[in-house]
Design a protein around this motif. Sequence first.
Motif, PDB file in Angstrom:
ATOM      1  N   ASP A   1       5.098 -11.617  -6.087  1.00 60.21           N
ATOM      2  CA  ASP A   1       4.349 -12.486  -5.163  1.00 60.21           C
ATOM      3  C   ASP A   1       4.157 -13.817  -5.873  1.00 60.21           C
ATOM      4  O   ASP A   1       3.264 -13.952  -6.714  1.00 60.21           O
ATOM      5  CB  ASP A   1       2.989 -11.847  -4.820  1.00 60.21           C
ATOM      6  CG  ASP A   1       2.172 -12.718  -3.872  1.00 60.21           C
ATOM      7  OD1 ASP A   1       2.721 -13.717  -3.359  1.00 60.21           O
ATOM      8  OD2 ASP A   1       0.992 -12.402  -3.638  1.00 60.21           O
TER       9      ASP A   1
ATOM     10  N   GLU B   1      -4.819  -4.609  -1.173  1.00 66.60           N
ATOM     11  CA  GLU B   1      -4.820  -5.557  -2.295  1.00 66.60           C
ATOM     12  C   GLU B   1      -6.198  -6.201  -2.428  1.00 66.60           C
ATOM     13  O   GLU B   1      -6.806  -6.595  -1.444  1.00 66.60           O
ATOM     14  CB  GLU B   1      -3.763  -6.629  -1.997  1.00 66.60           C
ATOM     15  CG  GLU B   1      -3.598  -7.690  -3.046  1.00 66.60           C
ATOM     16  CD  GLU B   1      -2.467  -8.668  -2.687  1.00 66.60           C
ATOM     17  OE1 GLU B   1      -1.790  -8.479  -1.638  1.00 66.60           O
ATOM     18  OE2 GLU B   1      -2.260  -9.626  -3.450  1.00 66.60           O
TER      19      GLU B   1
ATOM     20  N   HIS C   1      -4.791 -11.464  -9.718  1.00 68.28           N
ATOM     21  CA  HIS C   1      -6.058 -11.376  -8.976  1.00 68.28           C
ATOM     22  C   HIS C   1      -7.236 -10.847  -9.789  1.00 68.28           C
ATOM     23  O   HIS C   1      -8.099 -10.145  -9.262  1.00 68.28           O
ATOM     24  CB  HIS C   1      -5.875 -10.502  -7.728  1.00 68.28           C
ATOM     25  CG  HIS C   1      -5.085 -11.181  -6.651  1.00 68.28           C
ATOM     26  ND1 HIS C   1      -5.005 -10.722  -5.364  1.00 68.28           N
ATOM     27  CD2 HIS C   1      -4.353 -12.313  -6.677  1.00 68.28           C
ATOM     28  CE1 HIS C   1      -4.238 -11.524  -4.646  1.00 68.28           C
ATOM     29  NE2 HIS C   1      -3.822 -12.498  -5.421  1.00 68.28           N
TER      30      HIS C   1
ATOM     31  N   HIS D   1       2.018  -6.695  -7.052  1.00 70.72           N
ATOM     32  CA  HIS D   1       2.491  -8.054  -6.824  1.00 70.72           C
ATOM     33  C   HIS D   1       2.552  -8.674  -8.207  1.00 70.72           C
ATOM     34  O   HIS D   1       1.510  -8.967  -8.800  1.00 70.72           O
ATOM     35  CB  HIS D   1       1.514  -8.838  -5.935  1.00 70.72           C
ATOM     36  CG  HIS D   1       1.776  -8.653  -4.474  1.00 70.72           C
ATOM     37  ND1 HIS D   1       0.969  -9.201  -3.505  1.00 70.72           N
ATOM     38  CD2 HIS D   1       2.779  -8.012  -3.818  1.00 70.72           C
ATOM     39  CE1 HIS D   1       1.458  -8.882  -2.309  1.00 70.72           C
ATOM     40  NE2 HIS D   1       2.554  -8.164  -2.480  1.00 70.72           N
TER      41      HIS D   1
ATOM     42  N   ASP E   1      -2.244  -6.995  -7.711  1.00 69.64           N
ATOM     43  CA  ASP E   1      -1.603  -8.302  -7.895  1.00 69.64           C
ATOM     44  C   ASP E   1      -2.073  -8.788  -9.260  1.00 69.64           C
ATOM     45  O   ASP E   1      -3.276  -8.969  -9.491  1.00 69.64           O
ATOM     46  CB  ASP E   1      -2.037  -9.250  -6.771  1.00 69.64           C
ATOM     47  CG  ASP E   1      -1.359 -10.615  -6.859  1.00 69.64           C
ATOM     48  OD1 ASP E   1      -1.291 -11.174  -7.978  1.00 69.64           O
ATOM     49  OD2 ASP E   1      -0.923 -11.136  -5.821  1.00 69.64           O
TER      50      ASP E   1
HETATM   51 MN    MN Z   1      -0.524 -10.870  -3.713  1.00 70.00          MN
END
Ligand code: MN
Length: 409
Positions: free
Chosen positions: A311, A198, A236, A260, A233
């Motif tokens: 997440d 990630e 991000h 995520h 994610d």
């Molecule tokens: Mn994450």
Amino acid sequence: MKAWSDQAYTLFEMQQRDRGIDVDAAVRRLSALAVETPSWGYGDSGTRFKVFKKVGVPRNPYEKIDDAAVVHHLTGACPSVAIHIPWDKVEDYKALRNHVEERGLRIGAVNPNLFQDDEYMLGSATNADAAVRKKSVAHMLECLDVMREVGSNVLSLWFADGTNYPGQGHLRRRKRWLQEALAEVYARLDPGMRMLIEYKFFEPGFYHTDLADWGMAFQAANKLGEQAQVLVDTGHHAPGTNVEHIVAYLLDEGKLGGFHFNSRKYADDDLIVGAMNPYELFLIFYQILDATRDADSTVSRTAHEIAYMIDQSHVIEPKIPAMIRSLCNIQTQYAKALLIQHEELQEMQAKNDVLGAENTLRTAFEFDVAPLLYRMREERGLPIDPMRAYLESGYAEKIRERGVGGSGW
Ligand code: MN
Ligand code: RM4
Ligand code: MN
């Protein structure tokens, strides 16, 4: 409710059949969508200003599993739970596994926590101190043992490593240390295990992070081999990033391993999925569904094997209903994407019909898919409205006896 939903479904089915959509197939695909929830999403969390301690929050990993089981039983769509070590460290992982399996669940991704020990302040796998780098590798290897005990096949890695000031660290040396650490762990994966890498462009590092974007994670995974893939994610990325393009690219390279899901307005906000930009989620699912149709079997297999995970960190909202809301929002956008007329879209693209193509895609997004969702839930004997079913279940009142505090971070 039933009569209404029957009528709504009949109308919906007629409409979709006219558009050439196989509604039964869409129900089946929607029903097969499984999304993993994170153990940490059931615990208290906060901003850098405060962690608000809530009543009823799990006091240990076992109670986090109990809460995840409630989400699964109401939605039928969250059969696995991701754990974070040492947040979810227990004496006896076999006992934890039994607890999970007794509730009809399984443990999904195991996430080594490489950011909370004091030694990790200046990095874990990229720390200038070899002893700290060694410690970080040992912790990842410990997580492989946890995976073997709990029956997990996904090691999910996120490194908080980065620097706050120019010149603080040697960027290329840190890059090599990271790759060395990954290679050491990769070499110890069992067959069938996957390593997901990630990336995140900032935070806690404010000047640089060692795995800042998908390209760096992709390159790292490529060097390692087939069992390493990238985890996206959604929170991000820098504002404005075209996440679905990244998804398409990684799918085409056979390197998209997992997601995520969460939503964000400004940074890594970890808000309820779909709360801020549901169209982005729909467009991500468009790329995935398009890839499942690809003639290249690597691309279609990659799309079918994606590990979907949530997440989230719930700072102000009650955690279990927040998780249910996220799941429902994911299902809604997935259902909309199942209504895309792929052939028509490809024809428009081939003709360079800009407005026609955009219209074809957006039309699917604009349908009300409640009849499809209700149908799928009814067929499986699930509550039509999982949120309402949760609020009426009495579970929120029952867990008040756990008191205040929980075990979150
Ligand atoms: Mn994450
Ligand atoms: C990070 C990242 C990781 C998660 C931690 C708690 O920002 O998203 O996936 O494990 O937060
Ligand atoms: Mn994050």
